[in-house]
Design an enzyme around this catalytic site. Structure first.
Site, PDB file in Angstrom:
ATOM      1  N   GLY A  69       0.631  -1.305  -0.155  1.00  0.00           N
ATOM      2  CA  GLY A  69       0.010   0.012   0.037  1.00  0.00           C
ATOM      3  C   GLY A  69       0.760   1.286   0.032  1.00  0.00           C
ATOM      4  O   GLY A  69       0.619   2.336  -0.530  1.00  0.00           O
TER       5      GLY A  69
ATOM      6  N   GLY B 119       7.359   0.683   4.836  1.00  0.00           N
ATOM      7  CA  GLY B 119       7.150   1.365   6.031  1.00  0.00           C
ATOM      8  C   GLY B 119       8.160   1.049   7.220  1.00  0.00           C
ATOM      9  O   GLY B 119       8.559   1.891   7.846  1.00  0.00           O
TER      10      GLY B 119
ATOM     11  N   HIS C 253       8.518  25.038  11.850  1.00  0.00           N
ATOM     12  CA  HIS C 253       9.870  25.862  11.964  1.00  0.00           C
ATOM     13  C   HIS C 253      10.953  25.259  12.730  1.00  0.00           C
ATOM     14  O   HIS C 253      10.749  24.753  13.768  1.00  0.00           O
ATOM     15  CB  HIS C 253       9.862  27.282  12.306  1.00  0.00           C
ATOM     16  CG  HIS C 253       9.504  27.544  13.523  1.00  0.00           C
ATOM     17  ND1 HIS C 253      10.385  27.745  14.326  1.00  0.00           N
ATOM     18  CD2 HIS C 253       8.324  27.839  14.122  1.00  0.00           C
ATOM     19  CE1 HIS C 253       9.832  27.924  15.670  1.00  0.00           C
ATOM     20  NE2 HIS C 253       8.510  28.004  15.468  1.00  0.00           N
TER      21      HIS C 253
END
Length: 204
Positions: free
Chosen positions: A11, A67, A134
């Site tokens: 997937g 993954g 950030h």
């Protein structure tokens, strides 16, 4: 570079193939150790992982679409030892500040936001609609899952997995090899390897 070899016809591999196509790759195919697979997302599966050596040339790059961070690291390092070229995949609908650094082998998926000063390590997954604010540093082989939000000035260690919808508040550090559960809220530094769930996130 025109041709991309994706390793891992799963997937996650389907999504990476879609990102690669939208990023401009014209020739895409898969390697996977499940020999029963012939196609993934319409792309041909041409052999097992070890066959990557057959495709080592200047016109081909590789992307490990797996993954599991340990497997992703192992295969990436095997390709690098053979001087294979590792691709970085960025979806055109990602919003990325000009000074963001993204390491080789990373994927940045649709709807993500990477804000100024962020540094994304090697072979990192920034999944769909995740945000990294950030001055964050995301370590090698980490995974920021779908819809997770990392506030400013956060350091996330190598191979750490931030679950879907999780939130990490600003100015924190999470060590290597941790798993933060889906929907968890991290409100203090995490210095011990483990799985953390809940709001506030606690070690199981």
């Amino acid at each position: 570079m025109n041709r991309l070899v994706l390793i891992g016809a799963s997937g996650h591999g389907k999504v990476c193939a879609d990102v690669a196509e939208k990023a401009g790759y014209k020739k895409i195919f898969f390697l996977d150790d499940n020999r029963e697979l012939s196609f993934c997302a319409g792309y041909q599966v041409v052999g097992p992982t070890e066959d990557f050596k057959k495709y080592l040339n200047h016109s081909t790059s590789f992307f490990v679409a797996i993954g599991n961070p340990d497997i992703r690291q192992r295969i990436t390092e095997e390709i690098e030892k053979e001087n294979g070229q590792i691709a970085t995949l960025v979806h055109p609908n990602a919003i990325i500040a000009d000074d963001v650094e993204i390491g080789d082998g990373s994927v940045v998926m649709a709807g993500t936001v990477l804000n100024p000063g962020a540094a994304i390590g090697k072979s990192v997954i920034i999944n769909t609609a995740a945000t990294v604010d950030h001055d964050c540093h995301i370590g090698n082989y980490a995974h920021i899952s779908v819809g997770a939000h990392i506030a400013g000035t956060v350091n996330i260690g190598s191979c750490t997995w931030i679950g879907a919808g999780a939130v990490v508040i600003n100015n924190l550090t999470i060590c290597n090899d941790c798993m933060i559960g889906a929907g968890a809220t991290v409100v203090k530094d995490i210095n011990k390897i483990g799985t953390y769930v809940g709001t506030p996130a606690k070690r199981q």
